[in-house]
Design an enzyme around this catalytic site. Structure first.
Site, PDB file in Angstrom:
ATOM      1  N   GLU A   1       7.929 -16.947 -46.886  1.00 19.58           N
ATOM      2  CA  GLU A   1       8.345 -17.267 -45.512  1.00 19.58           C
ATOM      3  C   GLU A   1       8.539 -16.016 -44.674  1.00 19.58           C
ATOM      4  O   GLU A   1       8.462 -16.063 -43.450  1.00 19.58           O
ATOM      5  CB  GLU A   1       9.653 -18.073 -45.522  1.00 19.58           C
ATOM      6  CG  GLU A   1       9.421 -19.565 -45.514  1.00 19.58           C
ATOM      7  CD  GLU A   1      10.680 -20.391 -45.247  1.00 19.58           C
ATOM      8  OE1 GLU A   1      11.763 -19.838 -45.003  1.00 19.58           O
ATOM      9  OE2 GLU A   1      10.561 -21.622 -45.303  1.00 19.58           O
TER      10      GLU A   1
ATOM     11  N   HIS B   1      -1.335 -19.803 -71.565  1.00 22.61           N
ATOM     12  CA  HIS B   1      -2.196 -20.845 -72.115  1.00 22.61           C
ATOM     13  C   HIS B   1      -2.686 -21.806 -71.038  1.00 22.61           C
ATOM     14  O   HIS B   1      -3.202 -22.876 -71.341  1.00 22.61           O
ATOM     15  CB  HIS B   1      -1.449 -21.584 -73.233  1.00 22.61           C
ATOM     16  CG  HIS B   1      -1.097 -20.663 -74.360  1.00 22.61           C
ATOM     17  ND1 HIS B   1      -1.808 -20.600 -75.537  1.00 22.61           N
ATOM     18  CD2 HIS B   1      -0.126 -19.717 -74.449  1.00 22.61           C
ATOM     19  CE1 HIS B   1      -1.282 -19.665 -76.315  1.00 22.61           C
ATOM     20  NE2 HIS B   1      -0.262 -19.116 -75.680  1.00 22.61           N
TER      21      HIS B   1
ATOM     22  N   LYS C   1       6.785 -30.551 -39.293  1.00 22.55           N
ATOM     23  CA  LYS C   1       7.907 -31.391 -38.856  1.00 22.55           C
ATOM     24  C   LYS C   1       7.519 -32.148 -37.588  1.00 22.55           C
ATOM     25  O   LYS C   1       7.782 -33.351 -37.481  1.00 22.55           O
ATOM     26  CB  LYS C   1       9.139 -30.525 -38.545  1.00 22.55           C
ATOM     27  CG  LYS C   1       9.756 -29.869 -39.747  1.00 22.55           C
ATOM     28  CD  LYS C   1      11.033 -29.154 -39.343  1.00 22.55           C
ATOM     29  CE  LYS C   1      11.523 -28.238 -40.425  1.00 22.55           C
ATOM     30  NZ  LYS C   1      12.585 -27.347 -39.982  1.00 22.55           N
TER      31      LYS C   1
HETATM   32  O1  PA5 Z   1      14.781 -19.668 -45.077  1.00 29.02           O
HETATM   33  C1  PA5 Z   1      14.872 -20.537 -44.234  1.00 29.02           C
HETATM   34  O2  PA5 Z   1      15.330 -20.307 -43.108  1.00 29.02           O
HETATM   35  C2  PA5 Z   1      14.454 -21.955 -44.530  1.00 29.02           C
HETATM   36  O3  PA5 Z   1      13.834 -22.076 -45.749  1.00 29.02           O
HETATM   37  C3  PA5 Z   1      15.667 -22.854 -44.510  1.00 29.02           C
HETATM   38  O4  PA5 Z   1      16.594 -22.424 -45.473  1.00 29.02           O
HETATM   39  C4  PA5 Z   1      15.272 -24.303 -44.774  1.00 29.02           C
HETATM   40  O5  PA5 Z   1      14.277 -24.715 -43.880  1.00 29.02           O
HETATM   41  C5  PA5 Z   1      16.487 -25.217 -44.614  1.00 29.02           C
HETATM   42  O6  PA5 Z   1      17.040 -25.078 -43.346  1.00 29.02           O
HETATM   43  P1  PA5 Z   1      18.496 -25.545 -43.021  1.00 29.02           P
HETATM   44  O7  PA5 Z   1      19.448 -24.771 -43.852  1.00 29.02           O
HETATM   45  O8  PA5 Z   1      18.667 -25.268 -41.560  1.00 29.02           O
HETATM   46  O9  PA5 Z   1      18.573 -27.020 -43.326  1.00 29.02           O
END
Ligand code: PA5
Length: 476
Positions: free
Chosen positions: A327, A348, A462
């Site tokens: 990310e 494996h 989303k």
């Molecule tokens: O690293 C990030 O920002 C994301 O992976 C969030 O942790 C994830 O989308 C969950 O978001 P939230 O904590 O707002 O529900």
């Protein structure tokens, strides 16, 4: 004395100086270990030098110093999300105490603690808990601590229905963790489990079993928590989800599972201070070496990094690492693709590809020097399985030889190898490794030229899903 004597002496002296330079830079400094510093994590980059030169790695030295400056002085991309940098050393004592007290009271009343969250809101806790727990903790008869189960990390009807089956039979408490407080997956799971909890214990008593970890003022979850008077922890504004394991997001579930959060923070703080002290010391700073090496490989078309473990309890640590780097770096059509493998299991299944497939991969191995338990291979008189040559040896010795043999094979096959080692799996060492990867990810992201602290790409699915479901405001 003739010309030949002087010429030979000059060549010899030059060779001597060259050898000292090489030794100093190549071989001694890259095997990091300074017992005075309490830095247990070591990095070995010697097995990439057939693929990239030390010059190509050290090329990043100057640039990395600038990136540290930008991070410490908050002048770079995403500077509003740098709260994690000093968090380990500056973590407020009153919050640690509150987490410990809540963890104790949860342990007294719950056999199961359900952590509801997705992405950065659950992966850190799961990574640390699985690394430290008994491999079969869910089957242990006499548990000292609640079993931690996770929800809200998928939208599977089967998973949620099966979880409710289990909760039906057990005493439990829950944490709903969402920084934004608006994420659909945990919101659905929370609604279901909250209903179950309220039916089971009554609304009033259910409240005492719900912990909300969210933004200090924004989001639907914050509003709900205020109205229902849930016990609430704040996710700091300046810490993004995937950097939040060392906030209450990770620390509450880790403490409930019976692990020492002070030691975890202490390990992270040790790495924090060491990295800061050594921002100019390229060859002795594991963060600089790792960030530079992976970027040098990337520029040589090694675009996939496979993070490898030889201990199954590190499976979720690699899942956490994948999210952190995926990310943070994968944007603007750039980024090293973070993959994971569990050896020797995956030798494996994925071993063939790694040995022989496309040559655009490199491996980083997390190697644990000492297991916490001891087990030897028994001797058998008949030796029908032909294993007596291993009799008396620790299982770990076989695992280590598998690791060394695999590294040699993969390097021979064209896969560069970075090796990160820890003396053993403990809270302190995991804390070091967490901070090491967080800082390396930030520096690597800056080398790539991206903002390592946002995730604009996550929104696209989303929007489509909301439009398909007819969410008000998202109609097609
Ligand atoms: O690293 C990030 O920002 C994301 O992976 C969030 O942790 C994830 O989308 C969950 O978001 P939230 O904590 O707002 O529900």
């Amino acid at each position: 004395m003739n010309f030949g004597f002087w010429f030979n002496s000059a060549v010899l002296i030059a060779a001597l100086f060259f050898f000292i330079y090489i030794t100093d830079n190549f071989y001694i400094r890259i095997f990091l270990h300074n017992p005075d510093t309490m830095i247990n994590l070591k990095i070995d980059i010697s097995k990439v030098l057939d693929f990239v030169s030390l010059d190509e790695i050290q090329f990043f030295h100057k640039e990395i110093k600038e990136h540290y400056d930008a991070l410490y002085h908050k002048t770079g991309k995403g500077h509003e999300f740098l709260g994690w940098i000093n968090l380990p050393s500056d973590f407020p004592e009153n919050i640690i105490k509150r987490i410990e007290q809540d963890a104790k009271s949860i342990r007294e009343k719950a056999e199961i603690f359900v952590v509801i969250g997705i992405g950065g809101s659950y992966l850190g806790a799961k990574a640390v808990n699985e690394a430290l727990d008994h491999n079969f903790s869910n089957l242990l008869q006499k548990r000292k601590y609640p079993l931690i189960l996770y929800a809200g990390q998928n939208i599977s009807e089967n998973y949620l229905a099966n979880l409710l089956d289990i909760l039906e039979e057990k005493e439990y408490a829950i944490a709903i963790i969402s920084k934004s407080g608006t994420t659909t997956e945990p919101a659905i799971a929370f609604r279901l489990i909250k209903n179950h909890l309220e039916n089971r214990y009554g609304k009033q008593k259910a409240r005492q079993r719900i912990f909300a970890i969210t933004d200090k003022s924004k989001g639907a979850l914050k509003q709900l928590a205020n109205e229902e008077h849930y016990s609430t922890y704040v996710v700091p504004d300046n810490v993004g989800g995937r950097y939040s394991v060392l906030t209450p997001v990770g620390l509450l579930p880790i403490a409930v599972a019976g692990h020492n959060i002070r030691k975890l923070l202490e390990g992270a703080a040790t790495m924090q201070q060491y990295v800061r002290k050594n921002t100019n010391n390229f060859n002795e700073n594991p963060v600089s070496l790792y960030a530079a090496t992976r970027n040098a490989l990337y520029r040589n078309n090694k675009i996939i990094e496979i993070m490898v473990n030889y201990e199954p309890e590190l499976y979720f640590f690699i899942e956490w690492w994948k999210q952190l780097f995926g990310e943070s770096e994968g944007k603007e059509k750039k980024g090293i693709f973070p993959a994971g493998a569990n050896f020797t299991t995956d030798l494996h299944s994925m071993g063939q590809y790694i040995q022989d497939g496309m040559r655009n991969i490199f491996e980083t191995v997390i190697s644990v020097e000492n297991p916490n338990k001891e087990l030897c291979i028994p001797f058998e008189k008949k030796n029908l399985d032909k294993l007596n040559y291993l009799a008396g040896k620790r299982i770990h010795e076989v695992n280590r030889m598998a690791e060394l043999g695999t590294i040699l094979a993969h390097v021979d096959g064209g896969v560069p190898n970075i090796r990160i080692s820890l003396p053993e799996i403990s809270e302190f060492n995991l804390g070091q490794m967490i901070y090491f990867f967080e800082m390396a990810c930030a520096v690597s992201g800056y080398i790539l030229g991206v903002n390592p602290f946002d995730q604009p790409g996550v929104e696209t699915y989303k929007k489509n899903m909301f439009a398909l479901l007819g969410k008000p405001g998202f109609e097609k």
